[in-house]
Write an enzyme that holds these catalytic residues in place. Structure first.
Site, PDB file in Angstrom:
ATOM      1  N   GLY A   1      -4.419  -3.854  -3.664  1.00 49.30           N
ATOM      2  CA  GLY A   1      -3.493  -5.168  -3.059  1.00 49.30           C
ATOM      3  C   GLY A   1      -3.991  -5.283  -1.534  1.00 49.30           C
ATOM      4  O   GLY A   1      -3.837  -6.532  -1.224  1.00 49.30           O
TER       5      GLY A   1
ATOM      6  N   GLU B   1      -6.567  -7.924  -2.211  1.00 44.54           N
ATOM      7  CA  GLU B   1      -5.825  -9.122  -2.889  1.00 44.54           C
ATOM      8  C   GLU B   1      -5.092  -9.946  -1.676  1.00 44.54           C
ATOM      9  O   GLU B   1      -5.062 -10.992  -1.767  1.00 44.54           O
ATOM     10  CB  GLU B   1      -5.026  -8.516  -3.732  1.00 44.54           C
ATOM     11  CG  GLU B   1      -5.946  -8.233  -5.029  1.00 44.54           C
ATOM     12  CD  GLU B   1      -4.869  -7.473  -6.212  1.00 44.54           C
ATOM     13  OE1 GLU B   1      -4.044  -6.596  -5.800  1.00 44.54           O
ATOM     14  OE2 GLU B   1      -4.924  -8.014  -7.342  1.00 44.54           O
TER      15      GLU B   1
ATOM     16  N   GLU C   1      -8.304   0.154  -8.693  1.00 46.24           N
ATOM     17  CA  GLU C   1      -7.450   0.422  -9.576  1.00 46.24           C
ATOM     18  C   GLU C   1      -7.682   1.047 -10.747  1.00 46.24           C
ATOM     19  O   GLU C   1      -6.873   1.962 -11.293  1.00 46.24           O
ATOM     20  CB  GLU C   1      -6.544  -0.884  -9.756  1.00 46.24           C
ATOM     21  CG  GLU C   1      -5.803  -1.613  -9.025  1.00 46.24           C
ATOM     22  CD  GLU C   1      -6.640  -2.563  -7.743  1.00 46.24           C
ATOM     23  OE1 GLU C   1      -7.772  -2.639  -8.073  1.00 46.24           O
ATOM     24  OE2 GLU C   1      -5.916  -3.419  -7.310  1.00 46.24           O
TER      25      GLU C   1
ATOM     26  N   ALA D   1      -1.577  -1.392  -2.685  1.00 46.04           N
ATOM     27  CA  ALA D   1      -0.256  -1.012  -3.093  1.00 46.04           C
ATOM     28  C   ALA D   1       0.240   0.369  -2.712  1.00 46.04           C
ATOM     29  O   ALA D   1      -0.790   1.235  -2.936  1.00 46.04           O
ATOM     30  CB  ALA D   1       0.308  -1.366  -4.369  1.00 46.04           C
TER      31      ALA D   1
HETATM   32  N1  CAA Z   1      -0.735   4.301  -1.422  1.00 46.95           N
HETATM   33  C1  CAA Z   1      -0.197   5.251  -0.948  1.00 46.95           C
HETATM   34  N2  CAA Z   1      -0.847   6.196   0.185  1.00 46.95           N
HETATM   35  C2  CAA Z   1      -1.886   6.082   0.744  1.00 46.95           C
HETATM   36  C3  CAA Z   1      -2.502   5.072  -0.102  1.00 46.95           C
HETATM   37  C4  CAA Z   1      -1.978   4.174  -1.067  1.00 46.95           C
HETATM   38  N3  CAA Z   1      -2.530   3.199  -1.717  1.00 46.95           N
HETATM   39  N4  CAA Z   1      -3.876   5.164   0.339  1.00 46.95           N
HETATM   40  C5  CAA Z   1      -3.934   6.071   1.282  1.00 46.95           C
HETATM   41  N5  CAA Z   1      -2.817   6.573   1.364  1.00 46.95           N
HETATM   42  C6  CAA Z   1      -2.336   7.896   2.067  1.00 46.95           C
HETATM   43  C7  CAA Z   1      -2.702   9.148   1.752  1.00 46.95           C
HETATM   44  O1  CAA Z   1      -2.161   9.646   0.500  1.00 46.95           O
HETATM   45  C8  CAA Z   1      -3.058   9.978   2.683  1.00 46.95           C
HETATM   46  O2  CAA Z   1      -1.513  10.338   2.958  1.00 46.95           O
HETATM   47  P1  CAA Z   1      -1.084  11.933   3.403  1.00 46.95           P
HETATM   48  O3  CAA Z   1      -1.883  12.233   4.629  1.00 46.95           O
HETATM   49  O4  CAA Z   1       0.201  12.078   3.407  1.00 46.95           O
HETATM   50  O5  CAA Z   1      -1.792  12.957   2.086  1.00 46.95           O
HETATM   51  C9  CAA Z   1      -3.021   9.034   3.974  1.00 46.95           C
HETATM   52  O6  CAA Z   1      -3.062   7.705   3.484  1.00 46.95           O
HETATM   53  C10 CAA Z   1      -4.466   9.174   4.465  1.00 46.95           C
HETATM   54  O7  CAA Z   1      -5.237   8.786   3.194  1.00 46.95           O
HETATM   55  P2  CAA Z   1      -6.738   9.717   2.840  1.00 46.95           P
HETATM   56  O8  CAA Z   1      -6.511  11.025   3.407  1.00 46.95           O
HETATM   57  O9  CAA Z   1      -6.855   9.554   1.261  1.00 46.95           O
HETATM   58  O10 CAA Z   1      -7.812   9.137   3.817  1.00 46.95           O
HETATM   59  P3  CAA Z   1      -9.326   9.052   3.484  1.00 46.95           P
HETATM   60  O11 CAA Z   1     -10.031   8.597   4.556  1.00 46.95           O
HETATM   61  O12 CAA Z   1      -9.795  10.485   3.007  1.00 46.95           O
HETATM   62  O13 CAA Z   1      -9.511   8.098   2.208  1.00 46.95           O
HETATM   63  C11 CAA Z   1      -9.343   6.054   0.952  1.00 46.95           C
HETATM   64  C12 CAA Z   1      -9.333   6.815   2.381  1.00 46.95           C
HETATM   65  C13 CAA Z   1     -10.664   5.994   0.311  1.00 46.95           C
HETATM   66  C14 CAA Z   1      -8.796   4.543   1.118  1.00 46.95           C
HETATM   67  C15 CAA Z   1      -8.259   6.795   0.040  1.00 46.95           C
HETATM   68  O14 CAA Z   1      -6.988   6.910   0.811  1.00 46.95           O
HETATM   69  C16 CAA Z   1      -8.097   5.920  -1.035  1.00 46.95           C
HETATM   70  O15 CAA Z   1      -8.520   5.917  -2.142  1.00 46.95           O
HETATM   71  N6  CAA Z   1      -6.611   5.316  -1.271  1.00 46.95           N
HETATM   72  C17 CAA Z   1      -6.414   4.279  -2.289  1.00 46.95           C
HETATM   73  C18 CAA Z   1      -7.255   3.237  -2.606  1.00 46.95           C
HETATM   74  C19 CAA Z   1      -6.420   2.583  -3.759  1.00 46.95           C
HETATM   75  O16 CAA Z   1      -6.515   3.266  -4.754  1.00 46.95           O
HETATM   76  N7  CAA Z   1      -5.907   1.572  -3.631  1.00 46.95           N
HETATM   77  C20 CAA Z   1      -5.453   0.776  -4.795  1.00 46.95           C
HETATM   78  C21 CAA Z   1      -4.016   1.005  -4.877  1.00 46.95           C
HETATM   79  S1  CAA Z   1      -2.897   0.299  -6.463  1.00 46.95           S
HETATM   80  C22 CAA Z   1      -2.851  -1.612  -6.143  1.00 46.95           C
HETATM   81  O17 CAA Z   1      -3.282  -1.931  -4.954  1.00 46.95           O
HETATM   82  C23 CAA Z   1      -2.127  -2.380  -7.101  1.00 46.95           C
HETATM   83  C24 CAA Z   1      -2.422  -3.574  -7.029  1.00 46.95           C
HETATM   84  O18 CAA Z   1      -3.266  -4.431  -7.299  1.00 46.95           O
HETATM   85  C25 CAA Z   1      -0.782  -4.373  -6.360  1.00 46.95           C
END
Ligand code: CAA
Length: 259
Positions: free
Chosen positions: A110, A113, A133, A67
């Site tokens: 998500g 999921e 998460e 998400a």
């Molecule tokens: N939401 C919003 N933006 C996101 C994102 C997310 N889930 N995942 C990545 N991005 C964005 C980053 O903020 C970044 O944007 P900027 O360039 O503007 O800073 C861009 O995408 C590239 O990401 P990274 O620089 O972090 O890329 P990376 O290759 O270094 O890392 C990653 C990749 C390990 C996937 C890392 O991006 C990450 O950990 N992302 C979040 C994953 C996460 O926690 N997901 C769960 C979300 S909560 C959820 O999903 C709730 C539910 O059940 C409904």
């Protein structure tokens, strides 16, 4: 004609509808707008008799990184409740057409999921599944605790949900989360070929059989067997059942009408 900004909708093969998640700047994070478009596209395909299998995919780098954290970070409980985002997920769950997720790179939160809302998963060797998460002070909310547990069992699901660790493609195959793993260059074609095979079958049979398999997750064995039998009998009211069995007897290929 709808203008989508976060997805692309196209037909890679006859009878197969594809949806590409397309927010490369955010690793396809599932923003509210993306989810609105995704549901709209899934429902349009589901209503279209010329689409008999749907493939959802992202890019080679990310299926979807979850998400959109930036949209949720400051939200309160009431605001989250009013957004009612899970109502949209429910609409994907209601899709009667078989759904295949083609996954490469990150399928997190998500994103993971969403792959589990699909009926089958084709993964590239670089696919990474996870429910991270817990690292955000949150927990899965779109079915992760339930579907992951059913897919790979309690111990492993618990480990993934409590530690947030990612699972690579080989482990995902071994544990039954995905159907097959192929090199990244070929994963989309593999998913489209699987979709074309499903799409070539009798469409009402496919829909009723999908419904019956999914019933296994929400009912007792007895209830599921009754449900299966009802769908089995129902197919004998279809022209396709008559055609399929006649074609077998006449040693020819059946021609499905979806009636
Ligand atoms: N939401 C919003 N933006 C996101 C994102 C997310 N889930 N995942 C990545 N991005 C964005 C980053 O903020 C970044 O944007 P900027 O360039 O503007 O800073 C861009 O995408 C590239 O990401 P990274 O620089 O972090 O890329 P990376 O290759 O270094 O890392 C990653 C990749 C390990 C996937 C890392 O991006 C990450 O950990 N992302 C979040 C994953 C996460 O926690 N997901 C769960 C979300 S909560 C959820 O999903 C709730 C539910 O059940 C409904």
């Amino acid at each position: 004609m709808t203008d989508f900004t976060c997805i692309k909708k196209y037909q890679p093969k006859p009878l197969v509808g594809a949806i590409e998640l397309h927010r490369p700047e955010a690793l396809n994070a599932l923003s509210l707008q993306l989810m609105i478009e995704l549901v709209q596209a899934v429902e349009a395909y589901d209503k279209n008799p010329d689409i008999r299998c749907i493939v959802i995919h992202g890019s080679a780098k990310a299926f979807a990184a979850g998400a959109d954290i930036k949209e949720m970070a400051d939200a309160g409980t009431i605001e989250m409740l009013e957004r009612d985002q899970f109502a949209r997920w429910e609409r994907i769950r209601q899709c009667k057409t078989p759904l295949i997720a083609a996954v490469s790179g990150f399928a997190l939160g998500g994103g993971c999921e969403l792959t589990m809302h699909c009926d089958m998963i084709v993964a590239s060797e670089t696919a990474q599944f996870g429910q991270p998460e817990i690292n955000l002070g949150a927990m899965p909310g779109a079915g992760g605790t339930q579907r992951l547990t059913r897919a790979i069992g309690k111990a492993l699901a618990m480990e993934m949900v409590l530690t947030g660790r990612m699972m690579g493609a080989a482990e995902a195959l071994r544990t039954g989360l995905v159907n097959r793993v192929v090199p990244v260059e070929g994963y989309l074609n593999e998913a489209f070929a699987l979709a074309a095979e499903v799409a070539s079958k009798a469409p009402i049979s496919a829909r009723l059989a999908k419904e019956a398999v999914l019933k296994a997750f929400s009912t007792t064995l007895e209830g599921g067997l009754e449900f299966e039998r009802k769908n089995f009998y129902m197919l004998f009211a279809s022209e396709d059942q008559k055609e399929g069995m006649a074609a077998f007897v006449e040693k020819r290929k059946p021609i499905w009408k979806g009636k």
